[in-house]
Scaffold this active site. Structure first.
Site, short mmCIF file in Angstrom:
data_model
loop_
_atom_site.label_atom_id
_atom_site.label_comp_id
_atom_site.label_asym_id
_atom_site.label_seq_id
_atom_site.Cartn_x
_atom_site.Cartn_y
_atom_site.Cartn_z
N LYS A 160 49.01 35.81 46.50
CA LYS A 160 49.08 37.11 45.82
C LYS A 160 50.54 37.33 45.40
CE LYS A 160 46.92 41.57 46.66
NZ LYS A 160 46.37 41.76 45.34
N1 PPE Z 1 41.61 39.39 42.76
C1 PPE Z 1 42.82 39.87 42.47
C2 PPE Z 1 43.59 39.28 41.36
C3 PPE Z 1 43.34 40.92 43.24
O1 PPE Z 1 44.55 41.40 42.96
C4 PPE Z 1 42.56 41.47 44.28
C5 PPE Z 1 43.10 42.62 45.09
C6 PPE Z 1 41.29 40.92 44.53
C7 PPE Z 1 40.86 39.87 43.75
C8 PPE Z 1 40.42 41.41 45.66
O2 PPE Z 1 40.96 41.07 46.90
P1 PPE Z 1 40.68 41.92 48.21
O3 PPE Z 1 41.45 43.19 48.07
O4 PPE Z 1 41.16 41.07 49.31
O5 PPE Z 1 39.22 42.16 48.25
N2 PPE Z 1 43.90 43.53 44.37
C9 PPE Z 1 44.80 44.43 45.07
C10 PPE Z 1 45.83 45.04 44.15
C11 PPE Z 1 45.37 46.11 43.22
C12 PPE Z 1 46.49 46.80 42.53
O6 PPE Z 1 46.26 47.44 41.55
O7 PPE Z 1 47.64 46.70 42.95
C13 PPE Z 1 44.03 45.47 45.86
O8 PPE Z 1 42.86 45.71 45.62
O9 PPE Z 1 44.64 46.06 46.75
#
Ligand code: PPE
Length: 308
Positions: A160
């Site tokens: 991330k």
């Molecule tokens: N894909 C991406 C690219 C992503 O950033 C997230 C989380 C996910 C999938 C889902 O992952 P999880 O949260 O573990 O289910 N995105 C984070 C950032 C959002 C933001 O705007 O900043 C979040 O949901 O916290």
């Protein structure tokens, strides 16, 4: 989305006043994007505030940093304790969003990152429905982006990484300027990868399908994984399969998952209505079980919660 300030931010082991949690403009991450972050939610439960899947999130933060060869100067336990402390000290009885960030600070310029100091910050503030209350209830309008998701040899999707989000933000802006709520990104092979900050599922003939994260070049979502477990517990079959855009057009139901977004029904993709155009029964069952789990209403998911 506006931030509602709270009292304190954890910075490198100390609780700092919100307004004083600043950094030098020559901080390395600000210039080159080498850093990693997390997003975690805490919810109000009958026994007080609880952080959802805290350890998994902090483990992913460490793994994101491992990929970038950034040495995080805190153990997993120390990172988890810091998150708990931030929620506790800011008095957030109704829950919050937590943003841990590992960034390279002031000291060196030039692309080589590994001589810069490593800084860690954790903030928490109340954050509402990421894609809006209306979207959560009725479904969101999605558009396939003209921006392609990174190839895993261009930008590691398992990390991330701060700079990786430029790709997401180009797609988000394109979708919103065209009147959609969120973008869906295809990988270099033309298959569905993920959304700008969420994973994606469809329901087809009673079977739930989501792209396998590594192959799809998507982040391995903790919400995605939680939803797979919930779906199994509700008696549904889940399959990790590659998807193409027409699979979305023809799906009976579709939804996206993420910590910030939570579980959100997809109403349409590229102006093709998904299913009946309103949240389907499987989406609704999963969404409501997810919300009960995070709010501590279901004993079988207690293990996912860390009480503050
Ligand atoms: N894909 C991406 C690219 C992503 O950033 C997230 C989380 C996910 C999938 C889902 O992952 P999880 O949260 O573990 O289910 N995105 C984070 C950032 C959002 C933001 O705007 O900043 C979040 O949901 O916290």
């Amino acid at each position: 989305m506006p931030i509602t300030p709270t009292q304190k931010i954890w910075m490198d082991g100390a609780l700092v006043d919100w307004e004083k949690a600043t950094t030098h403009v020559l901080s390395h991450t600000l210039h080159y994007g080498t850093g990693a972050f997390e997003g975690i939610r805490a919810y109000k439960t009958p026994e007080g505030v609880a952080i959802f899947r805290l350890r998994e999130h902090m483990l992913r933060l460490q793994r994101s940093c491992k990929i970038l060869m950034i040495e995080v100067p805190y153990t997993l336990d120390e990172l988890c304790d810091a998150c708990i402390e931030v929620v506790r000290v800011n008095d957030l009885p109704d829950g919050c969003y937590l943003r841990p960030l590992v960034f390279l600070g002031y000291g060196e310029m030039g692309i080589y990152p590994l001589s810069s100091p490593v800084n860690v910050a954790i903030a928490a503030w109340p954050w509402g429905a990421y894609l809006g209350e209306h979207g959560l209830e009725n479904g969101v309008k999605m558009k396939i982006s003209s921006w392609q998701r990174h190839s895993p040899n261009a930008m590691p999707s398992a990390s991330k990484t701060v700079g990786g989000y430029v790709n997401s933000s180009l797609a988000k802006v394109e979708a919103m300027k065209a009147g959609y709520d969120e973008a869906i990104m295809l990988g270099p092979d033309g298959r569905i990868s993920e959304c700008t900050g969420e994973n994606l599922f469809i329901v087809r003939d009673g079977l739930i399908v989501t792209p396998p994260p590594s192959e799809a070049g998507a982040l391995r979502g903790i919400t995605q994984e939680s939803v797979v477990r919930i779906a199994h517990d509700l008696g549904y079959e889940v399959s990790f399969e590659a998807l193409v855009r027409t699979d979305l057009y023809l799906a009976d139901e579709a939804f996206l998952t993420g910590t910030a977004a939570e579980v959100v029904p997809i109403g349409s993709v590229d102006d093709r209505t998904v299913g009946e155009g309103k949240p389907g029964p499987i989406t609704k069952a999963i969404q409501s079980t997810y919300f009960s789990a995070v709010r501590g209403e279901l004993a079988q998911y207690e293990g996912w919660l860390t009480r503050v």
